[in-house]
Every structure is written in structure tokens, then in C-alpha cells.
Design an enzyme around this catalytic site. Structure first.
Site, PDB file in Angstrom:
ATOM      1  N   GLY A 112       0.826  -1.201   0.000  1.00  0.00           N
ATOM      2  CA  GLY A 112       0.000   0.000   0.000  1.00  0.00           C
ATOM      3  C   GLY A 112       0.863   1.255   0.000  1.00  0.00           C
ATOM      4  N   CYS A 113       0.252   2.381  -0.338  1.00  0.00           N
ATOM      5  CA  CYS A 113       1.019   3.630  -0.437  1.00  0.00           C
ATOM      6  C   CYS A 113       1.515   4.089   0.933  1.00  0.00           C
ATOM      7  CB  CYS A 113       0.200   4.715  -1.132  1.00  0.00           C
ATOM      8  SG  CYS A 113      -1.433   4.988  -0.418  1.00  0.00           S
ATOM      9  N   TYR A 114       0.625   4.120   1.928  1.00  0.00           N
ATOM     10  CA  TYR A 114       1.070   4.524   3.263  1.00  0.00           C
ATOM     11  C   TYR A 114       2.100   3.529   3.799  1.00  0.00           C
ATOM     12  CZ  TYR A 114      -2.823   7.897   3.685  1.00  0.00           C
ATOM     13  OH  TYR A 114      -3.693   8.949   3.520  1.00  0.00           O
TER      14      TYR A 114
END
Lengths: 344, 344, 344, 344
Positions: free
Chosen positions: C147-149
Site C-alpha cells: 500500500g502507499c502509506y
């Protein structure tokens, strides 16, 4: 005076509530929303918490007739045309912010599509362009409030089309609006990731404010005028700017035009004519009912350029509606509208 | 081939560096900045860290003559006019992105103020409007790269002004640009708090790209043409849109115009004519060298509207400079320019 | 190598197409979209005109097996978990950008809701955090892309949690993202008029990237670590910044930490450690695969602050997927990813 | 009552003028600007046209003493410290919006640099955190108005630091502000092209509001408290959000904390505690004096998160100054401050 707002969850309604909240003679007591019946507006819009805590209700004219004095319709296109005829049989004052009663039947059906309001009802509507139709509005019980683009375009063009200084053919309105003019309906065009950092031309030749502009411009000029209207969405929330081009047919200076406008609007406190050499920016009217007008004559090309900046939700919608209410009730024109623009 | 960039800290220079970084035939080996001599560009612009780590140097033509093959001037107005004459005595290729050599002497002095470059030097400059002057550019050693507004306006107008379909008088260019077009010089107009949520008309009748547009438009039309240019700043960083209005003098359809443009630009890979019924948005060209053109005939008012969208820093500056370099060196036109737009 | 992208109309897919368009070893030949079968991507996204002109198709594994070498799933949550098991029976390489295979079954069901992928399939997924799991990825056929985070948080935290310098309890991740991280699904939160000029905290204590961060952080630390993750939407399209707070349990300086990170990432070209005294801004990585890391020790309060900036759609999604593909195929790590950031 | 504003061209001054314009008991009669003496404010800020048309004047205390009742200093750091001592010898009420009198001498010199105001003058200043120091303010003649970050942080933290529920060590304030907080001074950081689409961490460990927060937090807690303050600029004009993390040292629920805050602020009309499960966004307070507080306990990690949203120019500056003036003069607390937020 007590007011009801039908279509209470739209942006024009929010703005009516914000402005009427400080109006000395009006209290919003009823908020009507079919889809959010019984909900609190502040659950949906937390900025209203502690300001308006009454639940929204279903539309019920007989209830409204007893409880309020004025009804604002801030509904999407096509709603008020079926509700207003009954309202006009009561003693309620009525202001419609939608486009349902702005056009003659044939124009409505051409530009909006769908069936228009009955002609005899439409004829009862007074067009609420407040600076121009003050007298009619003072005597009206039912106002059809102008569109946002129409307000800016008409206030910028009416003084000049009454002169012989310009050619009436070839008027161009290059119009730019913030996204709140497109309302709160979700769409890909107004999805943040796609609208941000984008300048979007849309609806060229098809915008439904075109016939409204042409009708009143023709009326004020005393001859038929057509305009080219090209609308653009700009990546900002509020603000509307019309840059309008008119071919001059004689030698006039910026100063001549400026003096014409100065004289035309000298008793209108919301019109602020910009000093010659300056042009209005949208941000200088944010949150206010001002209409800032700039004049520029391009002598090299014999074109007159008129620039008008308004806040599309205030002078372009809710603010002008309240200005009309003030006229209808003989209150000072700026009651509830004395806000300074929010800057920066 | 080795390249030097003079004025390395401006936005056009940054864009040259970004694009040339992927160019198969060119390496930027020298970055010249008077005010930041010996500094690293990446200290000032951290996005360049690990990409360009060589210090900036002072301008020294004899050094450049030995070390590089092409010199780009990405300097503010008024700098290159004194430096280029000496460059032209060398065998260096030279591309000037500033306005110093775009105009005839009398136009320069009227619109920019200050003394123009010597006429005999100005005459050596080939105007780098790449789609229109391909052949001249292929044989040129010194290019004067067009302005951003000029690029969009000229590419949108040249095909139609060569026809008899429009009246040559009364052409209006309503131009809107992101703020990067105003460069990195600080000003109150481009201070974030004041520019954000603002739409700002500026320099009406005075924009220095006006004579550049008129000169080449007149040249291509074979008759003198004047245009009304009205420029606006929009709260976004990149992107430039010209909405251009031309009075039609005969009955032509959108399809007629569309086919004219389709045929005119059929061998130009950066021109993307939009399908009829659609209009280009600025965001669809961000970071790319594309020129997206939309056609709309408003039959009611007999106006032709041409809409052109470019990225002002790419096709409006650095991208077109590289396109010119490719032409000058007989490389494929899109070397270093094959980037897809960044979206969203 | 030929690639298919499933879920071709989402933002991660657009970014895969943009980046692979310049990849020397890969061509996107199939774009799959259930809802837009047979449409052109460029009808929906005009920025792709002239770049990708092939129609989208329905998902058909037997066709893909014959036609392509690698399949990217850029689908919304819940789609790939039912499609990937069959893909793994083929010889296709497979990279899933969604969250379907990132978590153990019990974590998935707790944080995403709904039924998880079968555990035996989930175990076949290699977690594609490219700088950390290079070796595993080189030998993998199926990648679950982070995921991006998670990408920003893990790359910022892993070097330090392997030391004794900090208390493992009390790690706080204050995360801020541009709106493209929320995808193209319309919502009131990401409606331009409401998201613009708004800073919006959301999903505190419930964000589905939390267990992914905790799982890999614990794995790398060799002990169980929990983190407080608080996510915010910022009015910009791209960019993600994590400001991370860790209580120090001994006296270390910014320089000590900086040297640890310098050494940890010295062979990772996409990691750019910022000079001490400077902190990374999101804009300095826009459009690129860089991970910019800043270090600050607040000696007064004995807190270490790590700041990580990435482009959520590149290193946070499509860029890292391509980095993984490069690893899987023994290509240079930066093939297709050598773009300089777009600035300004 | 008549008011003078010193430093009339800054953003806090503009906001004072906007708000006082509707205040029933106060009129701004004098605007002082050293650098714009004799100019009209509306020449510089066209949004003020027709609202304030009096020229700005030079500072002259003996004139002010005769002409006005209250003096606001909305000056940059370092100005009021030399002017206020003489003002305090008169009968004028005085409210200083700058940081000159907020800190003890040693803290000022450490965090601001330069020489502090004389200690005996600083001691005469009442810290104008209106909800907390009502009684002191009612009896004060000289108010030092709190900083914007300090206001949000202190109002969010004071109720909880008076309990035993949290560990006093390890409090983290992740603060995010719109750019108007950085004032109208031009800088590269706030140049539109560079600030737009950027999230910028700045001044970690060095922000001058840190000692102000620590001093009043320690005072209210009855023990010394240090905080980690990390500030970020967000690409929006107005709005400030503090996300604050506090380690819990016992088992308390969100509801426990919520009830504590509810009770603490029950008589404070500008504090709007958000319903449990919701968090405040900056946009819901734009243009208003509200302080919206959200509570979240992350039970997994035993962290309490307090989120506070204010408009940095209203509650963070001019609005709170007027709230203090109301207290000093025994007027209703919300005179001149009853504006609904501007939304969207």
C-alpha cells in the site's frame, strides 16, 4: 419574518442560511429536504453545528402556509415548476433560485429540455436582476432569481447595449466559474483529482443561461441580440468572471465607457466600478454580494472589453435572492448582505 | 551532443533539464547561473538531487565553445540580446527561449520597452514555431523560441486565417495560464495566499506576446491581422488554454473546420485534434509536448471557436526548444519528448 | 515482454501505462475493464489519445495466457482474490496492486471485512517492498504490491526499528496524502468544492494499511510492534508524506541516525536521504519513483522524527510494481522509472 | 468605541477590519502603516473598496491617544515591543497580535532571537487565550494575543493535561497550516508555483510557538511539560489543524475523554466538540471563530488523539483578539464574531 428553504442541502441553500443567519428581519425556521427528511443539516454539514439545529422536514405547503412568510426554492432544475403554482395561490412570498421560471416556454424546452412551467404561471414571475428591475421587484410576490452567469453578463452588458457605441452583433462572453456553480452533485468533472490543476471548457453553445442573457439583453437594448457564451470551470471553489468582448463602431475611450457605467450604477451600492487601468479579480468579492466591473478599450482593435467578477453563490444566487427579498419588503437593500469579502 | 543552459535556475531551464535527461543524443553538461555560481542546483531544487549534481558556473563563452555543442538561453527578458551576438560568431547551435529576438526592433521597443537587439542579429533568428517553420528550422543555427501564449494562439489560428471563411478583423484570444508562466520571480500576484482561489485578468492590451502573434499571423494570412489578446492567471501551476473567437463570414460547419485542421496537421505528431463535440482541458497535456485543439462552430451567432491547450513549460517553452533542436539535427521529432501526460 | 493490466481505468493503471510506455522491455498490449469493455481508454481519458488506441477487453485468462507474459491487477479491493488463484496455475508473472494478498487471513478479515483469499494462495505472495525484499522478489512469480502509506512508513521505519535506540512502544505515524490515493470513485469527501481548501483527517484507528505496516515492522524488528496511524487528506492530487515520531531511549544525534540510514540504503538509487537540516516536501518527488527521507532528532523532547515523501501513485503503487517487475526479470532496477520529478 | 490598527496591511489586520466592520460597539477609525502612509487600503486590497476609504497614516501615539480607545498591534515580530511601553502609560486599551509579549525574556531570546521586551512590561501582558483566561482578561488593559498554533494546541490539550490519564512526557503535536499563517511576506516557499500541490514540513524543533505552548501547558498542568511540535504548510489559504498524540497511562475510553471536554467547555460557545466517531476538518470553520475538537482513543496502542481545527486568521489571530476585546469591555463574547463559516 419567517422563511422556509426548499432543497436545504444544496450549496445555494447553505448560502441562504449563512446570510439570513445575520439578517435582522428574517429567521430561517423551516428547512425542507425530501431526501434528508428528519436529519440534522449539521450532521451532513458540520460547519452548521451550533448554528442550525432543527431537523429538516418534508415539503408540506399547508404547513408552510401557517408557519412561514416566505419560501425560497433552492431546488435542482425541474422541481419548482410543479410546486410553485400552488404556492402562488397562497399569500406567501416566493423566490425561486432555480431556472424553472426564467425562460419563456419555448426557450425552456429548447435549452433545458423537458416540459416547461405553464406559460401563465411563468408570466407571474418577476426576473430578479435586482439592480435593473428594482421597481418591478418591489411590487412582486414571486421572483425568479437569475442564473449566476446571467447575473454577471447582464449587469456588465446592459449599460452598453443601450448605446449606439457598439455593434450589437458579435458580442462574446468568455465565462469562467469556480466549481461550486456546478453544485454538490458528484461527477467525474468535479472529482478533486481530475478538476484540480485543470481548466475545463464545457457546454459551448449549449449553456442554459444563454437564452436568459439574450432575452433580457434584447429587452434592454430594444432590439434582438444574440451572444456567444463559452463557459469554463476553473480549479477554485467560488468566484465567477465574465470577460466580455464587444466590437466598437465608433471612437470611444475607456473613460467614456467608465463614466457611462459610473452614472448608470451610481445608486447601486453592490456595484463597484474598478478604477480605470485595473481589472477585478474573483477573490476580491468572495463571500460578498459585490459586483466588481472593469472597463478596458483596446483601441488598436476597436474592441471594448468588460470584465465582471462576482461570487457565484452570493450575487450569483443566495445573495441576490436576499437582495430581492429586501426590495419586496421595503427593507434597506443591504440587510443581511453587509459582509466584507473574505480575503485572503 | 553536449548542452549548456544559461539561466539554469528558472522554470524553463528546469524543464529543459528534466526533458534532456532522457534525450538519447543530448547531455546537459553545463548549467550557467550568474547569481548562483558554484552552487548545486539540487541545493536550491531538491527534486534534482541524484539527477544533476554538477555545480553551476559563471557564463564564459570561450569555455562553452570548447565544451558544448548547443547553448540554450533560458534567461529573463533583456539578457540574451547582449550575449547572443557573440555566440553567433562561433559554431555553437543556439536556442533562445526568451523574447529578446522574437520581434522586429520597433515592436520590441514598443512592447517590451528598452533597447532591442540589433536588427541584423535579430534577422538571423529563425522563429521556432516547430510545426509551421520546420524547413527553416532544419537549416537554422539560431532559433528564437516562441512565447507560450504565441505558440498556442498561432497553432490554433494559422490554419483558419489562410482561408476565406472568416473575417480577419475581430479575432479575440481569451487566454488563461497557470502561474508557472509568470516564472519564479516573487510577486504579490503570485503569492500563494493571494493567487489561490483567484482568477486574475492582467495586462489587457499590453501583453508582449501580442505583436509576436500578429506578426506571424499576418505573415501566414498574407494580410495584416490584429488580435485582441486578454490574458488571465488561473490558480494552477501548469497549463495554458486559449479560447479564440473568429467571426465567420460564410456558412461552414464544425466538420468543415475540423477536416481543414486534420489535413493541415496530419503529419504533426504533437497536434491532437479533439473529436468533434469535445474540447481539450489543460490537464490532459500536463508534462507533455502535446497541443490539443478543439473546434466549435456556434451556428446561432456565426462564430468559430478554437480552443487550444498546451503545457506552458513544455510546448510553451522547453519542449518546443527541444523539438527545434531535433529538427536542427535531423533527429526524430519526438526524441526526448515522448512523455505521456501526467494524469491525474 | 507483453503486459496486461486488469482494472485499466483506475489511477494506478493509468500510471502503469504511462510508465511502461517508456519501458524498454515491456509493452502494454491488453487492457481489461469489465465496465468499459470495447471502449477506448482515450475516450474516457483524453490525455491518452495517440498513445494508447487499443480497445479495452473483458477479462479472459485463457486468452491472456496466450497473449501476454505478465498480468498486473490494478483492481479495487476484493477482485483479485478470486482471479489470482487461477493465474498462479499458469506461467504468467503476476503483480497485484490491490490489498487482497497483503495480509494474513485473520488480519484481512478484521481490517478489510469480507472473506480473505485462501491462506495457501496468500502464502505464495511475495510482499513487494522492493528495497527491503529484493532477493525474495527476484525469485518470485507473484507479487503483492504494498500500500502507499505502508511503503512510506516501512521504508522510513525499518532501519531504526532494528536498533536499540528507540522504544518500540509509542510509534506514531501522522500520514498525509493527496486525493489520488482515494482513487477515482466519486464521493462527497473528494468532491472538488468540498475537498478544496480542506484538510481532512479520516479513518483514525481503522486504516487498512495499519496491519500491513505492523506485520512487516514486527518482522524486521524481531519483536511485535504496534503503531498509531492517523491519516489525513490534503487538497492536492499527488504526494504522500509520513511524519513519524519515535521515542528515543538513549542519547543519539541526528547525525547518528542519518549515518545509519545512509549506510542502510546506500545501494538503493530511489532512496534520497535529505541533507541534515532539511526535510522533504511532496512536490520534489511528483511523477517519480523517489523516496525522500528526512531525519530530525528533537533533543529537547527525546523524540526522533522521520519524514518520508513519495508520490503515492508511483512509488506508492505503479512505480514500485514496475520496480518489482524489473527485479523479477533481472533488469536494471530503474528501467522505465528514470523520470525526473515534474517541478514545479 | 474607536479602534486603531497598527500594521494595517497585514493579513491579521485585514481580518480585524473585516470582523470589526460588523461589530456593534467598535469602529475602526485609524489604520497605521509606516510603509503605506497616505495610501488607501483599497488601492492595495481592492476587496476593501467601498468598505474602508480612509487613508492610512503614520504611527503617532499622541494623536491616537486623543482619537481612539483601543489600539491593535498587527505588526511583524519585533515592532510592538518598542511601541507598547509608551501605550501602556496612556489609558488606551491595547491588544498585541504579534509574539513580542507572549514569552518570558529568556524564552523570547532563545526562540525569536533579538532582544526581548523589558520583563516588567512583559509581565503586564495578559495572555489572551480567551476560553482559559476569561477572568484575567476581563480585568486587563493589555492583552498579548496567542499564536495560531498555540491557540489550537492549548485549547486541545489543557483539559487533558489536568488529569492523571496521560503520561506528561511524549506529547506530540503534528500541526498543519494554510499559507496565510506565513503572512504576506513574499518567499519562495509561498510562491504559488512552488507551494501549490506541495506539502511542506518546516521549522521542526524550532517553531517559536513551542515555548508559548509549553509555558501555558505547564502552568495549567501544574508541572513542567515539554512538547514535540512539528509544523507543516498545506496548499490552502486558511485553516489550521493540530493532530495531537498523548500516551495514555490508564484505560480510558473515547467517551470518558469526550465527557471531560464537554464539561470543561460547556459554557464556551466557540468550542464545538465533534460527535464521537467524527473528526473536524479545517473547512468547517473557515471565516469563523469556532474551535472544532475531535476525540479519538486508539485502544490498540493506548494513545489518545485530539484533533483541533481553527481558522488561523480568525480564532488564531483577529477573531480571538476581538473576543478578548469583548471580555475586556463586558460585551457579549460573540459580538462581531457571529459569522457562520463560509462553506463550501
Amino acid at each position: 419574518m419567517k422563511a422556509a428553504i426548499v432543497g436545504a442541502t444544496g450549496y445555494s441553500a447553505l448560502e441562504l442560511i449563512r446570510l439570513l443567519n445575520r439578517h435582522p428581519h428574517v429567521t430561517v425556521t423551516e428547512m425542507i429536504s425530501h431526501s434528508h427528511d428528519e436529519e440534522l443539516l449539521s450532521d451532513m454539514y458540520p460547519h452548521m453545528k451550533a448554528i442550525i439545529e432543527k431537523p429538516m422536514i418534508e415539503y408540506d405547503l399547508s404547513y408552510l402556509e401557517k408557519e412561514v412568510d416566505v419560501v425560497f426554492f433552492a431546488t435542482p432544475a425541474g422541481i419548482s415548476k410543479s410546486l410553485v403554482p400552488e404556492v402562488l395561490k397562497t399569500s406567501l412570498q416566493c423566490i425561486d433560485l432555480s431556472g424553472d421560471f426564467r425562460l419563456l416556454k419555448k426557450d425552456y424546452e429548447e435549452w433545458y429540455g423537458g416540459e416547461a412551467a405553464a406559460s401563465e404561471v411563468q408570466k407571474k414571475a418577476t426576473f430578479g436582476l435586482a439592480e435593473i428591475y428594482k421597481e418591478e421587484i418591489k411590487n412582486a410576490a414571486f421572483i425568479s432569481n437569475p442564473g449566476c452567469y446571467s447575473t454577471a453578463a447582464l449587469l456588465g452588458l446592459i449599460p452598453i447595449v443601450q448605446t449606439e457605441w457598439i455593434t450589437k452583433k458579435g458580442i462574446v462572453i468568455d465565462a469562467k466559474s469556480g466549481t461550486s456553480g456546478a453544485g454538490r452533485k458528484l461527477s467525474r468533472m468535479t472529482h478533486f483529482s481530475e478538476m484540480n490543476e485543470a481548466l475545463i471548457p464545457y457546454k459551448f453553445g449549449k449553456h442554459q443561461h444563454t437564452p436568459e442573457i439574450e432575452h433580457y439583453l434584447s429587452k434592454e437594448a430594444g432590439e434582438e441580440i444574440k451572444v456567444t457564451l463559452a463557459t469554463h470551470l476553473v480549479p477554485m471553489t467560488r468566484g465567477l468572471l465574465c470577460t466580455m468582448y464587444l466590437p466598437l463602431n465608433q471612437s470611444v475611450t475607456s473613460k467614456d465607457i467608465w463614466e457611462l457605467y459610473q452614472s448608470f450604477y451610481e445608486h447601486d451600492p453592490f456595484i463597484r466600478l474598478q478604477p480605470l487601468g485595473t481589472l477585478p479579480q474573483t477573490k476580491q468579492v468572495t463571500g460578498s454580494n459585490y459586483v466588481d466591473i472593469g472597463i478596458h478599450v483596446d483601441e488598436r482593435t476597436e474592441q471594448l472589453i468588460i470584465v465582471v467578477a462576482i461570487d457565484n453563490l452570493v450575487k450569483g444566487a443566495a445573495g441576490q435572492a436576499i437582495q430581492n427579498l429586501n426590495l419586496m419588503n421595503d427593507w434597506p437593500i443591504d440587510e443581511g448582505l453587509e459582509y466584507s469579502p473574505l480575503y485572503p
